[in-house]
Design an enzyme around this catalytic site. Structure first.
Site, mmCIF file in Angstrom:
data_model
loop_
_atom_site.group_PDB
_atom_site.id
_atom_site.type_symbol
_atom_site.label_atom_id
_atom_site.label_comp_id
_atom_site.label_asym_id
_atom_site.label_seq_id
_atom_site.Cartn_x
_atom_site.Cartn_y
_atom_site.Cartn_z
ATOM 1 C CD GLU A 14 -31.537 132.366 59.590
ATOM 2 O OE1 GLU A 14 -32.920 132.366 59.642
ATOM 3 O OE2 GLU A 14 -31.022 132.493 58.550
ATOM 4 C CB SER A 34 -40.519 130.282 50.183
ATOM 5 O OG SER A 34 -41.414 130.877 51.076
ATOM 6 C CG ASP A 44 -31.244 135.848 56.859
ATOM 7 O OD1 ASP A 44 -31.796 135.154 55.762
ATOM 8 O OD2 ASP A 44 -29.833 135.977 56.846
ATOM 9 C CD GLU A 57 -29.673 138.945 54.657
ATOM 10 O OE1 GLU A 57 -30.498 139.757 54.447
ATOM 11 O OE2 GLU A 57 -29.775 137.996 53.959
#
Lengths: 140, 140
Positions: A14, A34, A44, A57
């Site tokens: 990522e 979180s 993401d 994602e």
């Protein structure tokens, strides 16, 4: 332990994607795992350049096939509908560059989840420049 | 310890703001404090509704005056310029509801930092509905 290892691996990929997006003049970030102070679904990675906003994602895998739970994609759509962003599944198969898939083009299983196969992803998937509007890949 | 306490307090206020934004039909998130995989400047809170995208630097205080470092605002502008978002300083004075200030309207110090005074912020500041395009506050 196994999960942690996969989790860290995913984070590294990522971060790599976020760096690539900045290099393409998109402001980008990993969203907080979180949930960023909300139980609402978050992608993401989120990026924008004032014209195009994309929510990704991220899936990283060493396999030739993987599944994505339909609830996860529902959440991605929900976020994108409200925020105003284009939804993608960003796939990092090992040794292969990033591929991006529109959820709507992904095969569904009988239980309505999403099945991504490497062979078809390599054909149907878009490259980073394509989803950023920087390039049009020719298809015959 | 003191810093941790202030930090947690700020986080609680940021979470409150994120919840308020979702309640107004904006998709919103706190950005990761670690910078979200990038050393590029990130705002504290990011939100969008498909039309309006806003990036907020959050300040919570019990005082009647506080300063914001010019580098922090420069970073906010940089992010907003690239991502395509409107920059605000979101101020939570204790016992008073959220106030939002356009950095350009904030007084500068001789060292070029930003000085926010409660008395003027209450006059010049915008309410949440105003920055979300949901309301126009009348000004005479």
């Amino acid at each position: 332990m196994m999960f942690d290892k996969m989790s860290r691996k995913g984070s590294a990929e990522e971060r790599d994607l976020v760096h690539k997006l900045w290099d393409k003049n998109f402001a980008a970030m990993r969203t907080p795992s979180s949930g960023g102070a909300t139980k609402k679904p978050l992608p993401d990675v989120l990026a924008g350049n004032g014209k195009i906003y994309i929510a990704i994602e991220v899936k990283t895998t060493t396999r030739n096939k993987f599944y994505v739970d339909s609830h996860q994609i529902d959440g991605l759509y929900e976020f994108c509908d409200i925020f105003g962003a284009i939804p993608y599944i960003g796939v990092k198969f090992k040794y292969i560059k990033w591929i991006f898939l529109s959820p709507e083009k992904i095969e569904r299983t009988r239980s309505d989840n999403y099945r991504v196969e490497k062979s078809t992803a390599l054909i149907d998937g878009l490259e980073l420049d394509e989803i950023l509007g920087l390039d049009k890949q020719l298809r015959f």
